[in-house]
Design an enzyme around this catalytic site. Structure first.
Site: not given
Ligand code: NAD
Ligand code: TYD
Length: 361
Positions: A165, A135-137, A161
């Site tokens: 990461k 993630t960019d975070e 989180y």
């Molecule tokens: P998500 O929470 O929707 O899915 C995570 C999946 O991992 C779930 O299916 C869960 O059951 C599985 N999981 C959790 N713990 C596990 C374990 N110990 N063993 C096996 N499986 C396990 O997450 P996502 O949004 O699909 O994100 C996927 C990846 O992308 C993550 O690594 C996250 O950090 C990264 N990412 C997400 C975003 C975003 O905006 N969602 C952005 C950048 C990077």
């Molecule tokens: P989120 O989707 O949780 O992603 P991340 O925290 O990884 O960026 O949140 C996106 C942005 O929205 C973040 O600045 C937090 C804000 N947010 C709210 O304002 N209200 C909410 O209920 C949630 C879930 C997020």
């Protein structure tokens, strides 16, 4: 057939990635290892294209014996690692699971592929790859005038989180530097699209607004994120696995930086238009400012010139078209939403995070 292990393939990005890969690559078989935590569901994998080339295994990435067995049994030559605890707010309430899965789990996978690929040498070096989805975070937060994150921006994570990461990114990098493991890493901005668990901003706001529930904006709502439609992310990951340099990190993003308020108001406008007889028009009136998230990062902005130049990748979807597709998907899939609402864990989370949160002016 090439055998690819996808971890976390029952989650949001993982299930979209599996759909993308089965549709675009005829010669891959996917082994999907997922623990099915609250965030993962087999419903996310319903109706896959060519499901014969997908094998689901319920299990933990921290279970070294299981991971070892899968690598050997399925002759795995590539790992796309997405499994993680992924929600910042949950990491504030309970960081332990983030340390376990994101750090110890990634370490377990790295050890297993190191032993199999580098000691037993079942494949040529060019055939193997450990791709880590991050993630960019990890870069922390930007002040208004700061330039966007590049691949050399120092890590400065602010939430449990993003810290977990960051730790996993460092381990992946170190396994390349120390053992010569072929790896790549993507640091991607906020994703949105179908199958995203409705605890994250965009699906939460779509579902709340559509049902006339309040729209909880943390603080003033002027925090800025870069948003990428999930299919674009899936394409970037696969481009990098196929054509990206081993040992490299690539930033991935959507080329937009709206405030949270802008995103939520756009969703409200789309809903106003989609359902002109809704009793909740204008949906914007449902917005409530609530107590801010502790340690809330103010601004993210991602420079994607490296991946553009090296691989010719850039996002296809704009935020406007992507949000429209996303709202349409959530409105058209009430059964998927019902299944989540029935999960005890979802209601508990809503209670824990939003009840008694307090509103602000
Ligand atoms: P998500 O929470 O929707 O899915 C995570 C999946 O991992 C779930 O299916 C869960 O059951 C599985 N999981 C959790 N713990 C596990 C374990 N110990 N063993 C096996 N499986 C396990 O997450 P996502 O949004 O699909 O994100 C996927 C990846 O992308 C993550 O690594 C996250 O950090 C990264 N990412 C997400 C975003 C975003 O905006 N969602 C952005 C950048 C990077
Ligand atoms: P989120 O989707 O949780 O992603 P991340 O925290 O990884 O960026 O949140 C996106 C942005 O929205 C973040 O600045 C937090 C804000 N947010 C709210 O304002 N209200 C909410 O209920 C949630 C879930 C997020």
């Amino acid at each position: 057939m090439e055998n690819i292990l996808v971890t976390g393939g029952a989650g949001f990005i993982g299930s979209n990635f599996i759909r993308y890969l089965l549709a675009t690559e005829p010669d891959v078989h996917i082994v999907n290892l997922d623990l099915l935590t609250y965030a993962g569901s087999l419903d996310n994998l319903a109706g896959l294209p060519d499901p014969k080339r997908h094998t689901f295994i319920k299990g933990d990435i921290s279970d070294q014996e299981l991971v070892n067995e899968l690598l050997h049994k399925y002759h795995i030559s590539k790992v796309i690692h997405l499994a993680a605890e992924s929600h910042v707010d949950r990491s504030v309430h309970g960081p332990a699971a983030f340390i376990q899965t994101n750090i110890v789990g990634t370490f377990t996978l790295l050890e297993a592929v190191k032993e199999y690929w580098l000691k037993e040498k079942p494949f040529s070096e060019s055939a193997i790859r450990f791709h880590h989805v991050s993630t960019d975070e990890v870069y922390g937060t930007l002040a208004p005038e700061d330039p966007p994150f590049t691949e050399t921006t120092p890590y400065a994570p602010n939430s449990p989180y993003s810290a977990s990461k960051a730790a996993s990114d460092h381990l992946v990098r170190a396994y390349h530097a120390t053992y010569g493991l072929p790896i790549s890493i993507t640091n991607c901005s906020n994703n949105y699209g179908p199958y995203q668990f409705p605890e994250k901003l965009i699906p939460l706001m779509i579902l709340n607004a559509n049902n006339g529930r309040e729209l909880p904006i943390y603080g003033d709502g002027n925090q800025i994120r870069d948003w990428l439609y999930v299919e674009d992310h899936c394409e970037a990951i696969w481009h990098i696995v196929k054509n990206g340099e081993s040992g490299e990190t690539y930033n991935v993003g959507g080329n937009n930086q709206p405030t949270n308020l802008t995103v939520v108001k756009t969703i409200c406008e789309i809903l106003d238009e989609c359902n002109p007889v809704s009793p909740y028009i204008p949906h914007e009136n449902l917005i409530r400012h609530v107590t801010d998230r502790p340690g809330h990062d103010r601004r993210y902005d991602v420079d994607i010139s490296k991946i553009k130049k090296a691989l010719g990748w850039q996002p296809k979807e704009s935020l406007t078209t992507g949000l429209l597709r996303t709202v349409e998907w959530y409105i058209s899939n009430p059964d998927w939403i019902q299944a989540i609402h029935k999960q005890g864990g979802y209601q508990e989370w809503m209670q824990q995070n939003y009840t008694n949160r307090g509103t602000v002016e």
